[in-house]
Enzyme design. Structure first.
Site, PDB file in Angstrom:
ATOM      1  N   SER A 221       0.821  -1.212   0.000  1.00 36.24           N
ATOM      2  CA  SER A 221       0.000   0.000   0.000  1.00 36.24           C
ATOM      3  C   SER A 221       0.856   1.264   0.000  1.00 36.24           C
ATOM      4  O   SER A 221       2.000   1.256   0.471  1.00 36.24           O
ATOM      5  CB  SER A 221      -0.908   0.027   1.231  1.00 36.24           C
ATOM      6  OG  SER A 221      -1.666  -1.153   1.319  1.00 36.24           O
TER       7      SER A 221
HETATM    8  N1  SAH Z   1      -0.678  -5.098   4.039  1.00 38.40           N
HETATM    9  C1  SAH Z   1       0.058  -5.328   2.820  1.00 38.40           C
HETATM   10  C2  SAH Z   1      -0.737  -4.923   1.591  1.00 38.40           C
HETATM   11  C3  SAH Z   1      -1.365  -6.104   1.065  1.00 38.40           C
HETATM   12  S1  SAH Z   1      -2.242  -6.070  -0.452  1.00 38.40           S
HETATM   13  C4  SAH Z   1       1.397  -4.673   2.829  1.00 38.40           C
HETATM   14  O1  SAH Z   1       1.714  -3.935   3.770  1.00 38.40           O
HETATM   15  O2  SAH Z   1       2.174  -4.913   1.910  1.00 38.40           O
HETATM   16  C5  SAH Z   1      -3.529  -7.184   0.001  1.00 38.40           C
HETATM   17  C6  SAH Z   1      -3.107  -8.583   0.372  1.00 38.40           C
HETATM   18  O3  SAH Z   1      -4.285  -9.273   0.783  1.00 38.40           O
HETATM   19  C7  SAH Z   1      -2.539  -9.381  -0.784  1.00 38.40           C
HETATM   20  O4  SAH Z   1      -1.280  -9.864  -0.426  1.00 38.40           O
HETATM   21  C8  SAH Z   1      -3.550 -10.512  -0.981  1.00 38.40           C
HETATM   22  O5  SAH Z   1      -2.959 -11.720  -1.376  1.00 38.40           O
HETATM   23  C9  SAH Z   1      -4.159 -10.611   0.395  1.00 38.40           C
HETATM   24  N2  SAH Z   1      -5.479 -11.249   0.471  1.00 38.40           N
HETATM   25  C10 SAH Z   1      -6.536 -11.118  -0.348  1.00 38.40           C
HETATM   26  N3  SAH Z   1      -7.582 -11.856   0.085  1.00 38.40           N
HETATM   27  C11 SAH Z   1      -7.159 -12.477   1.231  1.00 38.40           C
HETATM   28  C12 SAH Z   1      -7.761 -13.367   2.170  1.00 38.40           C
HETATM   29  N4  SAH Z   1      -9.024 -13.796   2.049  1.00 38.40           N
HETATM   30  N5  SAH Z   1      -7.028 -13.794   3.210  1.00 38.40           N
HETATM   31  C13 SAH Z   1      -5.738 -13.392   3.372  1.00 38.40           C
HETATM   32  N6  SAH Z   1      -5.114 -12.549   2.535  1.00 38.40           N
HETATM   33  C14 SAH Z   1      -5.814 -12.087   1.481  1.00 38.40           C
END
Ligand code: SAH
Length: 220
Positions: A64
């Protein structure tokens, strides 16, 4: 030295992208100054780690934008004794910021390779108050509940019921909710069996895919 260069980029990021846009919580600002964001992006993107934007991290996912991380973290109002659940570990950057502020962090990621890489980075930095698990985060982590803070870093079609149930009394729950192109950042506070929701503004996240989320990865 390259680390001095990144230190300068990081303090500029906190000043111009985060403090200048109204983030006031000094604990959040200090955490953003401490965590080396350039270690949470693919090596070839390290020089762009402090840009005012999200960046690709593999598997079609993103780390993000720095301001978004700071904003959501401030809304969580974390205390040093709190236990926090994060859904969507991704790069592990948001999780590291949470480790700086909370007593314990539990984070769930859907993609095993992202979870593994995040775990390695976080371990190398010496944080010992975190657990990362691979799975469907829309189900939460019931064995570890309740949580004083819950943060979902992917866009949900609606608020997953299991996560509401795992929120501690008085706890805060930050989650982007809405269609794939743009979501509303919701903050839900629990008072007993009463859940109060406020909208903080719009945001754009990759989709939350799971039993209580979107049913597949591409919803565009
Ligand atoms: N917090 C992260 C940003 C992540 S982007 C950072 O600091 O880099 C969103 C993430 O959510 C992705 O890695 C995606 O794979 C994950 N995601 C999507 N659906 C999900 C679910 N049901 N359970 C766990 N992770 C999930």
């Amino acid at each position: 030295m390259k680390e001095d260069y990144y230190d300068k980029l990081r303090s500029d990021m906190v000043k111009h992208q985060i403090a200048a846009r109204g983030i006031k919580d000094t604990r959040v600002l200090e955490a953003m100054l401490r965590v080396p964001r350039h270690l949470f992006v693919p090596e070839n993107l390290a020089d762009r780690a402090y840009d005012d934007s999200p960046l690709p991290i593999g598997d079609g996912q993103t780390i993000s934008q720095p301001y978004m991380v700071a904003w959501m973290t401030e809304l969580l109002e974390i205390d040093e004794h709190d236990r926090v659940l994060e859904i969507g570990t991704g790069s592990g950057y948001q999780a590291a910021i949470l480790c700086e502020l909370a007593g314990e962090v539990l984070s769930i990621e859907k993609f095993p390779d992202l979870a593994r890489t995040a775990e390695k980075r976080i371990g190398a930095l010496g944080y010992d108050n975190i657990g990362i698990r691979v799975g469907d985060g829309t189900l939460g982590w019931p064995e570890e509940a309740p949580f004083e803070g819950i943060i979902v870093t992917a866009g949900a079609p609606s608020v997953p019921q299991p996560l509401l149930e795992q929120l501690a009394d008085g706890g805060r729950f930050v989650i982007p909710v809405g269609p794939s192109g743009m979501q509303m950042l919701n903050v839900i506070t629990r008072y007993g069996n009463d859940f109060q929701t406020r909208d903080e503004g719009t945001c754009v996240f990759v989709p939350l895919v799971g039993k209580f989320g979107w049913k597949r990865g591409r919803v565009f």
